[in-house]
Design an enzyme around this catalytic site. Structure first.
Site, PDB file in Angstrom:
ATOM      1  N   HIS A 133      19.269 -27.429   6.198  1.00  8.41           N
ATOM      2  CA  HIS A 133      18.637 -28.233   5.159  1.00  8.41           C
ATOM      3  C   HIS A 133      17.160 -28.531   5.473  1.00  8.41           C
ATOM      4  O   HIS A 133      16.516 -29.281   4.746  1.00  8.41           O
ATOM      5  CB  HIS A 133      19.427 -29.548   5.014  1.00  8.41           C
ATOM      6  CG  HIS A 133      19.157 -30.296   3.756  1.00  8.41           C
ATOM      7  ND1 HIS A 133      18.711 -31.594   3.753  1.00  8.41           N
ATOM      8  CD2 HIS A 133      19.276 -29.933   2.447  1.00  8.41           C
ATOM      9  CE1 HIS A 133      18.568 -32.013   2.502  1.00  8.41           C
ATOM     10  NE2 HIS A 133      18.897 -31.029   1.701  1.00  8.41           N
TER      11      HIS A 133
ATOM     12  N   LYS B  78      13.039 -28.182   5.968  1.00  8.14           N
ATOM     13  CA  LYS B  78      11.888 -27.624   5.255  1.00  8.14           C
ATOM     14  C   LYS B  78      10.702 -27.738   6.199  1.00  8.14           C
ATOM     15  O   LYS B  78      10.091 -28.806   6.324  1.00  8.14           O
ATOM     16  CB  LYS B  78      11.593 -28.383   3.956  1.00  8.14           C
ATOM     17  CG  LYS B  78      12.717 -28.343   2.934  1.00  8.14           C
ATOM     18  CD  LYS B  78      13.599 -29.552   3.029  1.00  8.14           C
ATOM     19  CE  LYS B  78      14.665 -29.517   1.946  1.00  8.14           C
ATOM     20  NZ  LYS B  78      15.722 -30.514   2.184  1.00  8.14           N
TER      21      LYS B  78
ATOM     22  N   ASP C 258      -0.119 -21.094  12.951  1.00 11.69           N
ATOM     23  CA  ASP C 258      -0.979 -20.923  14.126  1.00 11.69           C
ATOM     24  C   ASP C 258      -0.852 -22.050  15.148  1.00 11.69           C
ATOM     25  O   ASP C 258      -1.752 -22.250  15.972  1.00 11.69           O
ATOM     26  CB  ASP C 258      -2.451 -20.817  13.695  1.00 11.69           C
ATOM     27  CG  ASP C 258      -2.748 -19.526  12.949  1.00 11.69           C
ATOM     28  OD1 ASP C 258      -1.925 -18.594  13.037  1.00 11.69           O
ATOM     29  OD2 ASP C 258      -3.784 -19.457  12.267  1.00 11.69           O
TER      30      ASP C 258
ATOM     31  N   HIS D   6      13.815 -37.388  -4.980  1.00 16.61           N
ATOM     32  CA  HIS D   6      14.307 -36.529  -3.911  1.00 16.61           C
ATOM     33  C   HIS D   6      13.759 -36.925  -2.546  1.00 16.61           C
ATOM     34  O   HIS D   6      14.076 -36.294  -1.534  1.00 16.61           O
ATOM     35  CB  HIS D   6      13.932 -35.071  -4.211  1.00 16.61           C
ATOM     36  CG  HIS D   6      14.654 -34.061  -3.389  1.00 16.61           C
ATOM     37  ND1 HIS D   6      14.015 -33.264  -2.454  1.00 16.61           N
ATOM     38  CD2 HIS D   6      15.965 -33.705  -3.351  1.00 16.61           C
ATOM     39  CE1 HIS D   6      14.899 -32.462  -1.889  1.00 16.61           C
ATOM     40  NE2 HIS D   6      16.088 -32.702  -2.407  1.00 16.61           N
TER      41      HIS D   6
ATOM     42  N   LYS E 264      13.141 -38.724   1.048  1.00 22.32           N
ATOM     43  CA  LYS E 264      14.036 -39.233   2.089  1.00 22.32           C
ATOM     44  C   LYS E 264      13.179 -40.026   3.079  1.00 22.32           C
ATOM     45  O   LYS E 264      12.699 -39.487   4.079  1.00 22.32           O
ATOM     46  CB  LYS E 264      14.745 -38.090   2.821  1.00 22.32           C
ATOM     47  CG  LYS E 264      15.536 -37.139   1.892  1.00 22.32           C
ATOM     48  CD  LYS E 264      14.773 -35.894   1.640  1.00 22.32           C
ATOM     49  CE  LYS E 264      15.568 -34.765   1.018  1.00 22.32           C
ATOM     50  NZ  LYS E 264      16.548 -35.028   0.026  1.00 22.32           N
TER      51      LYS E 264
ATOM     52  N   ASP F 113       9.397 -53.071   8.161  1.00 20.29           N
ATOM     53  CA  ASP F 113       8.453 -54.123   8.533  1.00 20.29           C
ATOM     54  C   ASP F 113       6.994 -53.726   8.358  1.00 20.29           C
ATOM     55  O   ASP F 113       6.109 -54.270   9.035  1.00 20.29           O
ATOM     56  CB  ASP F 113       8.683 -54.568   9.981  1.00 20.29           C
ATOM     57  CG  ASP F 113      10.029 -55.245  10.167  1.00 20.29           C
ATOM     58  OD1 ASP F 113      10.599 -55.730   9.175  1.00 20.29           O
ATOM     59  OD2 ASP F 113      10.511 -55.279  11.318  1.00 20.29           O
TER      60      ASP F 113
END
EC number: 2.7.8.-
Length: 480
Positions: free
Chosen positions: A223, A225, A230, A398, A400, A405
């Protein structure tokens, strides 16, 4: 002669007894064990086949076939200074943020996912795909040595074709281009793959489960991404490779997501994460020691943590738990899917009952209904504890992220659900920087204007039939 119906009944009892023993020996969480038992009972024989294909735990079964992340050990060779400076960096960070929980978080990530603390990092934050992909295109065009890309979804659409055109051009220039995608998250035809490979793009499905020896990994999705260019520039977050991450596609008017771009020491960690995935897929060892760029002067402390079905610990779940538990004032969470386990549920309830401002934003436009139904059963008891819930209604939410604080935050690929905690390969960045945390918090508050609050009164108006449907969906929550 024994009647056939008696034989079938005896066979069924033997089947149930054997499957129960097998499940118990796997030592799963009680909820997961009961969920699979329901599958076995309602789908005799077929349920057992499904379990052997997608349900068996990997931690005991893949230690001999997969190279683990072991980031600190691997970085000891190519980036020794990053490893040796950790104690000094942790001490310095503790001066900036004197809360004892900061040191606890650093130690946790070091021990549960071998994550090193990096300091010299420059960070950019993207809250929509248009911004992210414009910058990514420019970075790809500047690549001189290699481009490494790892995506859960790699769609053969207009956006990806533009990226492929750049990758082809760079491959002609001698830049090594390596791409991993998830085999279940995509259907890429053999013709499409051959076209890219002929152009010099090395593209493969991560740890291809088609092999008979790997078929049990079907349920364990990559899952992540991740992009590394370089060794200088890295990307991670919620956005996959596809047009809908820019404009919402055909299903949604808007796609709201969060992604980050890093330049600095943390990129070395992203590189090693990709290198392990590449080796586990192709057997090729990537040597990037020759390309170790000078870090930028900016000081942003970042720890990259990974988790997967073959990890020793559920590291990202532990990070989420500690972040919530350590809060003194506020916890702001954004996640499209919300199926917490008992530990996260307890942490959220305890924080809210302690007077902490706990707010959770979910997507109000759905792509999957069953997880949404299951989430509602958890929401009721959290609302009773004082947690506030919001549904983002402008498009698909979408992102996450967690902000605690106004001091530190987490962003990455892991949803607040059991699949991300236990079944998927995930990657998150924990950022110890008040300025960055305030950017995330400001965006959360801005998103509130495009969201509707869901209250106990809203829940009470739900019909008994819908509540029963939701409770039924919850039974299968560990499998979603």
């Amino acid at each position: 002669m024994v009647p056939w119906d008696t034989i079938l009944i005896v066979a069924l009892y033997i089947y149930i007894a054997v499957t129960i023993v097998y499940l118990l020996l796997d030592n799963r969480e009680t909820a997961s064990t009961l969920s699979w038992l329901l599958v076995f009972i309602f789908l005799p024989v077929l349920g057992l086949v499904v379990y052997f294909l997608v349900g068996r735990g990997m931690r005991k079964k893949t230690t001999r076939t997969l190279v683990r992340q072991d980031l600190e050990t691997r970085l000891q060779d190519s980036h020794e200074s990053l490893v040796t400076q950790q104690k000094d960096e942790a001490d310095a960070l503790h001066v900036r943020y004197p809360s004892p929980e900061t040191r606890k978080l650093i130690r946790l990530l070091d021990r549960n996912s071998d994550s090193i603390l990096t300091r010299h990092n420059e960070l950019s934050v993207f809250f929509n795909g248009q911004e992210k992909f414009e910058v990514l295109f420019n970075d790809l065009m500047r690549a001189r040595h290699y481009i490494h890309m790892e995506y859960f979804i790699w769609k053969a659409d207009d956006l990806t074709e533009m990226v492929v055109a750049v990758l082809k051009e760079k491959a002609v220039q001698g830049v090594a281009v390596r791409v991993l995608y998830d085999a279940v998250g995509n259907y890429l035809s053999g013709r499409y793959l051959r076209r890219l490979r002929r152009a010099g793009i090395q593209i493969y499905p991560y740890y291809n489960f088609v092999s008979p020896l790997k078929i049990h990994t079907l349920n364990y999705r990559n899952h992540r991404k991740v992009v590394v260019i370089d060794g200088e520039t890295g990307y991670l977050g919620g956005m996959n490779m596809g047009q809908e991450y820019v404009d919402g596609g055909k299903r949604f008017p808007v796609w709201r997501d969060t992604h980050i771009r890093i330049q600095g020491e943390a990129v070395a960690v992203l590189e090693e994460v990709f290198a392990v995935s590449w080796f586990n897929t192709t057997g090729e060892t990537i040597d990037v020691k020759a390309f170790v760029p000078q870090p930028p002067p900016d000081i942003t402390h970042i720890q990259i943590t990974t988790s997967g079905p073959d990890s020793q610990w559920h590291s990202i779940k532990q990070v989420y738990f500690l972040l919530i538990s350590s809060a003194e004032n506020s916890v702001f969470i954004q996640t499209p899917y919300f199926i917490p386990d008992a530990s996260i549920l307890m942490a959220l309830k305890t924080a809210a009952l302690s007077g902490i401002d706990v707010r959770i934003m979910l997507t109000g436009m759905l792509d999957k209904r069953v997880p949404y139904w299951a989430a509602l059963t958890y929401i009721e008891e959290l609302l009773q504890a004082g947690v506030r819930f919001y549904y983002y209604t402008e498009g698909f939410m979408h992102a996450k992220t967690i902000v605690v604080d106004s001091l530190c935050c987490s962003v990455g690929t892991a949803n607040m659900d059991i699949r991300s905690f236990e079944l998927n390969y995930e990657i998150n960045a924990l950022i110890y920087d008040a300025n960055v945390a305030k950017v995330f918090e400001a965006m959360f508050r801005k998103d509130l204007a495009a969201a509707r609050e869901f209250t106990l009164e809203d829940y009470s108006r739900m019909s008994r039939l819908k509540k029963f449907r939701n409770s039924l969906a919850r039974l299968f929550a560990p499998l979603l």
